[in-house]
Design a protein around this motif. Structure first.
Motif, PDB file in Angstrom:
ATOM      1  N   UNK A  82      49.845  73.880 175.965  1.00 29.67           N
ATOM      2  CA  UNK A  82      48.813  73.585 176.686  1.00 29.67           C
ATOM      3  C   UNK A  82      47.955  72.620 176.034  1.00 29.67           C
ATOM      4  N   UNK A  83      46.967  71.722 176.177  1.00 26.93           N
ATOM      5  CA  UNK A  83      45.993  70.818 176.779  1.00 26.93           C
ATOM      6  C   UNK A  83      44.813  71.419 177.227  1.00 26.93           C
ATOM      7  N   UNK A  84      44.050  70.864 176.294  1.00 27.32           N
ATOM      8  CA  UNK A  84      42.708  71.028 176.378  1.00 27.32           C
ATOM      9  C   UNK A  84      41.671  69.722 176.454  1.00 27.32           C
ATOM     10  N   UNK A  85      40.880  69.793 178.291  1.00 28.68           N
ATOM     11  CA  UNK A  85      40.239  67.829 178.960  1.00 28.68           C
ATOM     12  C   UNK A  85      38.682  68.774 178.083  1.00 28.68           C
ATOM     13  N   UNK A  86      37.723  68.552 177.706  1.00 31.53           N
ATOM     14  CA  UNK A  86      36.644  68.550 177.935  1.00 31.53           C
ATOM     15  C   UNK A  86      35.470  67.393 178.813  1.00 31.53           C
ATOM     16  N   UNK A  87      34.748  68.061 179.443  1.00 31.57           N
ATOM     17  CA  UNK A  87      34.650  66.719 180.078  1.00 31.57           C
ATOM     18  C   UNK A  87      32.848  67.734 180.260  1.00 31.57           C
ATOM     19  N   UNK A  88      32.298  66.206 180.965  1.00 28.50           N
ATOM     20  CA  UNK A  88      30.845  66.104 180.599  1.00 28.50           C
ATOM     21  C   UNK A  88      29.824  65.355 181.655  1.00 28.50           C
ATOM     22  N   UNK A  89      28.394  65.650 182.647  1.00 30.45           N
ATOM     23  CA  UNK A  89      28.625  65.733 183.703  1.00 30.45           C
ATOM     24  C   UNK A  89      27.049  66.221 183.420  1.00 30.45           C
TER      25      UNK A  89
END
Length: 512
Positions: free
Chosen positions: A382-389
């Motif tokens: 698995x790959x963790x994708x972190x995004x901020x808004x």
């Protein structure tokens, strides 16, 4: 039959017994109320009868006394004054009207009427008082008779009575006459105008009995002859008792019954809730023991086997030894995480421990949490994708450690249940929105059905999975995550259940 079902059956049986007892009590109390109302209505009716009899007898006493003292005076209720001599000869100031009563005013008819009136009085006086009501009625009549003008007991005023004189032929109306014995004549008396007299007497009691009737009395030794018998006239009052009205409003008995029913209902609900909580707690404990037993069996077996092999020196190569040590490290980490979750859940239920809130920017929060979250997925595909808004530099005040624990449990669940079922990515989106910190964790796994969406946040609930399922876990991750979120003043929810993948939304206040 399961233990829980036996408890519910016993609870239902107790409720049925209590309900039957309350139904019986309700019937008894309502029946007593009806009897009390009937007795009260009968007492009121009897009192009204006595008052009506006193009113009529008092008015008649004045009328008859005046006529007896001043014969021939003007009176609308007397039609004829007459005298009967020893030889049966009739005399009257109104000779023309006397002719119309000659067949009725016969010596034989007068003697028979007087004898019948005497028998009626003797019969009534000879009746014993079988009950308090009969005795009270007879005494009341005796008092009224003592105050009346016609005295059939032979007093100083002479022998006086009021009698009905039957006509010799059929089809004629009887005559009501007042008779008094005298020395120079056999009888002196007057004929009463019964229709007018009846109307006047009913007017006296119109407020008590609007629909009452006055009828000629009949001697009936089997009945109480004085219950409705006038003391001045051989006339009986016919007044029907009013129908018993149904009790309306809140009576003391009904209030007591209502309180009893309400108390029983509240008690049943309270006991039912307590029983359900107890059964749920027992079930949760059973699931906990089952899940923990299963979770401990595999790592403990691995610990025992690998440690014995390493201690006995049976591992052939250094590479194999490093592999066993890495396995022991991962299993110890897994046990440590499980024990920490159990302790945190117990601590959360007891509301122990202060929260370490700190002010931090959204970017700073993500940069602090991202390394630990990535370590949770580094040993998986698995790959963790972190995004901020949201606006740059937005500041929030949160407990960083608690937020990291919530996100860690959500990422662990995504790794367990979404691995190998779709795109191998886990998306973490964080944004500041209207004074709130919103974080969503989404995977592309099989998702969660709507039926399971209501139970997955319960402790030791694994979404319908059996404890023997190969996916490890005791079912505390989501329960602990939601508990921590609520302890921070926020909420953790599942968005759009049954859709592709699972999406959890964590919303926390930007300030505690």
């Amino acid at each position: 039959m399961t233990r829980a079902r036996r408890f519910w059956l016993v609870f239902a049986a107790c409720n049925v017994i209590v309900a039957l007892a309350l139904v019986w009590t309700t019937r008894v109390v309502l029946d007593l109320e009806r009897r009390e109302s009937a007795a009260r209505a009968e007492t009121d009716h009897q009192q009204a009868l006595r008052l009506a009899m006193w009113r009529m007898d008092t008015w008649l006493t004045l009328l008859l006394a005046r006529e007896a003292a001043r014969p021939g005076s003007d009176n609308d209720f007397v039609t004829l004054h007459f005298e009967m001599l020893q030889d049966g000869t009739l005399a009257s100031p109104n000779a023309e009207l006397l002719e119309s009563y000659r067949n009725t005013l016969r010596p034989q008819a007068i003697h028979e009427a007087i004898n019948a009136a005497g028998r009626q009085i003797d019969t009534g006086l000879g009746l014993p008082g079988e009950s308090g009501q009969q005795l009270e009625t007879q005494l009341d009549f005796d008092v009224r008779a003592a105050c009346s003008v016609p005295r059939p007991d032979g007093s100083a005023a002479g022998h006086q009575t009021v009698v009905w004189l039957d006509p010799p032929g059929p089809g004629e109306s009887p005559t009501l006459a007042f008779l008094a014995s005298a020395d120079e004549v056999l009888f002196r008396g007057f004929v009463l105008d019964w229709p007018e007299l009846r109307s006047r007497l009913l007017l006296e009691i119109e407020d008590l009995f609007p629909a009452a009737r006055l009828e000629r009395s009949v001697v009936d030794p089997a009945a109480d002859p004085f219950e409705t018998q006038l003391a001045n006239l051989p006339v009986a009052l016919v007044a029907e008792a009013p129908p018993l009205a149904a009790a309306n409003g809140l009576t003391p008995g009904r209030v007591a019954l209502g309180i009893a029913w309400l108390a029983a209902l509240i008690t049943a609900i309270a006991v039912g809730i307590t029983l359900r909580k107890s059964i749920d707690l027992s079930e949760r404990r059973r699931r906990f023991v089952s899940a923990v037993t299963h979770e401990l069996r595999t790592p403990l077996t691995t610990f025992q086997l690998y440690s014995e092999m390493l201690a006995d020196g049976v591992v052939p190569t250094e590479q194999k030894r490093d592999e066993y040590l890495q396995t022991l490290k991962e299993e110890s980490k897994r046990l440590s995480t499980m024990v920490a979750n159990v302790l945190d859940h117990a601590r959360l239920e007891e509301r122990r421990g202060p929260r370490a809130f700190e002010s931090i920017t959204l970017e700073g929060l993500l940069s602090r949490l991202q390394p630990s979250l990535e370590r949770r997925v580094e040993s998986t595909p698995m790959t963790l994708i972190v995004e901020s808004g949201g606006p740059a530099g937005a500041s929030v005040v949160v407990d960083t450690e608690a937020v990291g624990q919530i996100l860690g449990n959500l990422v662990d669940n995504a790794v367990k249940y979404a691995n190998g079922t779709g795109p191998a990515t886990i998306h973490l989106l964080a944004r500041a929105d209207n004074g709130s910190l919103v974080l969503t964790v989404r995977d592309h796994g099989p998702g969660i059905s709507r039926e399971q969406a209501t139970t997955i946040f319960e402790p030791f609930e694994r979404g319908g999975r059996d404890p023997s399922d190969p996916v490890p876990g005791v079912g505390l991750g989501l329960a602990l995550a939601r508990g921590l979120a609520r302890d921070l003043g926020g909420e953790l929810t599942l968005e759009n259940p049954s859709a592709e993948g699972a999406c959890f939304r964590l919303e926390l206040p930007a300030t505690p």
